[in-house]
Design a protein around this motif. Structure first.
Motif, PDB file in Angstrom:
ATOM      1  N   UNK A   1       0.697  -1.274  -0.116  1.00 37.81           N
ATOM      2  CA  UNK A   1       0.318   0.096  -0.302  1.00 37.81           C
ATOM      3  C   UNK A   1       1.213   1.298  -0.956  1.00 37.81           C
ATOM      4  N   UNK A   2       2.550   1.267   0.600  1.00 38.98           N
ATOM      5  CA  UNK A   2       2.957   2.318   0.302  1.00 38.98           C
ATOM      6  C   UNK A   2       3.246   2.578  -0.658  1.00 38.98           C
ATOM      7  N   UNK A   3       3.777   1.679  -1.569  1.00 38.99           N
ATOM      8  CA  UNK A   3       4.042   2.096  -2.139  1.00 38.99           C
ATOM      9  C   UNK A   3       3.398   2.673  -3.703  1.00 38.99           C
ATOM     10  N   UNK A   4       2.236   1.751  -3.651  1.00 39.71           N
ATOM     11  CA  UNK A   4       1.219   2.808  -4.624  1.00 39.71           C
ATOM     12  C   UNK A   4       0.354   4.185  -4.135  1.00 39.71           C
ATOM     13  N   UNK A   5       0.382   3.934  -2.863  1.00 42.12           N
ATOM     14  CA  UNK A   5       0.314   5.425  -2.760  1.00 42.12           C
ATOM     15  C   UNK A   5       1.324   6.527  -3.145  1.00 42.12           C
ATOM     16  N   UNK A   6       2.525   5.884  -2.906  1.00 42.09           N
ATOM     17  CA  UNK A   6       3.891   6.988  -3.809  1.00 42.09           C
ATOM     18  C   UNK A   6       3.348   6.606  -5.128  1.00 42.09           C
ATOM     19  N   UNK A   7       3.067   5.776  -5.924  1.00 40.44           N
ATOM     20  CA  UNK A   7       3.462   5.919  -7.342  1.00 40.44           C
ATOM     21  C   UNK A   7       1.605   6.620  -7.399  1.00 40.44           C
ATOM     22  N   UNK A   8       1.029   6.947  -6.772  1.00 39.32           N
ATOM     23  CA  UNK A   8      -0.196   7.498  -7.092  1.00 39.32           C
ATOM     24  C   UNK A   8       0.520   9.248  -6.780  1.00 39.32           C
ATOM     25  N   UNK A   9       0.378   9.482  -6.084  1.00 43.73           N
ATOM     26  CA  UNK A   9       1.317  10.859  -6.064  1.00 43.73           C
ATOM     27  C   UNK A   9       2.217  11.425  -6.733  1.00 43.73           C
ATOM     28  N   UNK A  10       2.858   9.943  -7.281  1.00 43.85           N
ATOM     29  CA  UNK A  10       3.896  10.231  -8.712  1.00 43.85           C
ATOM     30  C   UNK A  10       3.561  10.714  -9.514  1.00 43.85           C
TER      31      UNK A  10
END
Length: 220
Positions: free
Chosen positions: A80-89
């Motif tokens: 989930x942290x990776x997914x949220x980071x990629x959303x921000x990116x």
């Protein structure tokens, strides 16, 4: 026409039979609903207002990215942290891409390529998780078809999304030359929507799934 209405069975099935707005089924419904809405809306837009579908397509890519990310948070909660980071990116890349490089009336290579790489990667991770956690045949698990719908769509359309701007705007290929590429895209979209319909049917039957319905005991 077949592609244009391919999302309708899943939409109607959810509205008439499922109606579980706080479940993972609702996320799948939203994904199919915006696919159906934009498919039909693009048809009307091209027929009466503008000669191409890039305006609707660009908005669909943006909205779909958030919904698909939400879906993969359910499938891959450990990421989930990776997914949220990629959303921000994705947001950081999308906003300036439309300000400086593309208009909404042309194909945005940045957003479509980013989406393709992200969701193909998440699909592969989902397959690996299924293989490591499933005690039943994959053909009996709804999440297998869910992941396959996403993996198939983005795999079949990745190269098209990467090179369509060059082919259409720079190389200037004719409509006849572009037709086979368009047919692959339509087939990928239609297959995705019908697979998601099948996923909703399986989940509505309370079918065991190690990712989406792990509390349900598997029944032969």
């Amino acid at each position: 026409m077949f592609n244009r209405f391919s999302g309708l069975p899943a939409v109607l099935y959810f509205l008439f039979f499922i109606k579980e707005w706080k479940s993972s089924k609702a996320i799948i419904f939203y994904i199919v609903f915006i696919s159906f809405g934009f498919d039909f809306g693009n048809y009307i837009f091209i027929k009466y207002f503008y000669p191409n579908s890039y305006l609707g397509g660009n908005w669909w890519v943006i909205l779909n990215y958030f919904l698909m990310s939400w879906c993969f948070m359910k499938i891959l909660p450990e990421k989930i942290k990776l997914i949220k980071f990629l959303i921000a990116l994705f947001v950081v890349l999308t906003v300036p891409s439309f300000i400086f490089f593309y208009s909404f009336y042309e194909h945005n290579v940045i957003t479509t390529t980013f989406s393709g790489v992200a969701f193909i990667t998440f699909s592969v991770l989902g397959y690996l998780k299924l293989l490591n956690n499933s005690t039943v045949p994959l053909s009996k698990t709804p999440s297998f078809y869910l992941i396959t719908a996403f993996f198939g769509y983005y795999s079949f359309t990745f190269l098209k999304n990467l090179f369509v701007k060059y082919l259409v705007f720079d190389l200037g290929i004719t409509a006849e030359q572009y037709a086979p590429i368009s047919a692959i895209n339509l087939l990928a979209n239609t297959s995705k929507n019908y697979l998601l319909f099948y996923v909703l049917v399986l989940l509505h039957m309370d079918r065991y799934d190690p990712l989406l319905n792990p509390s349900k005991d598997f029944e032969q």
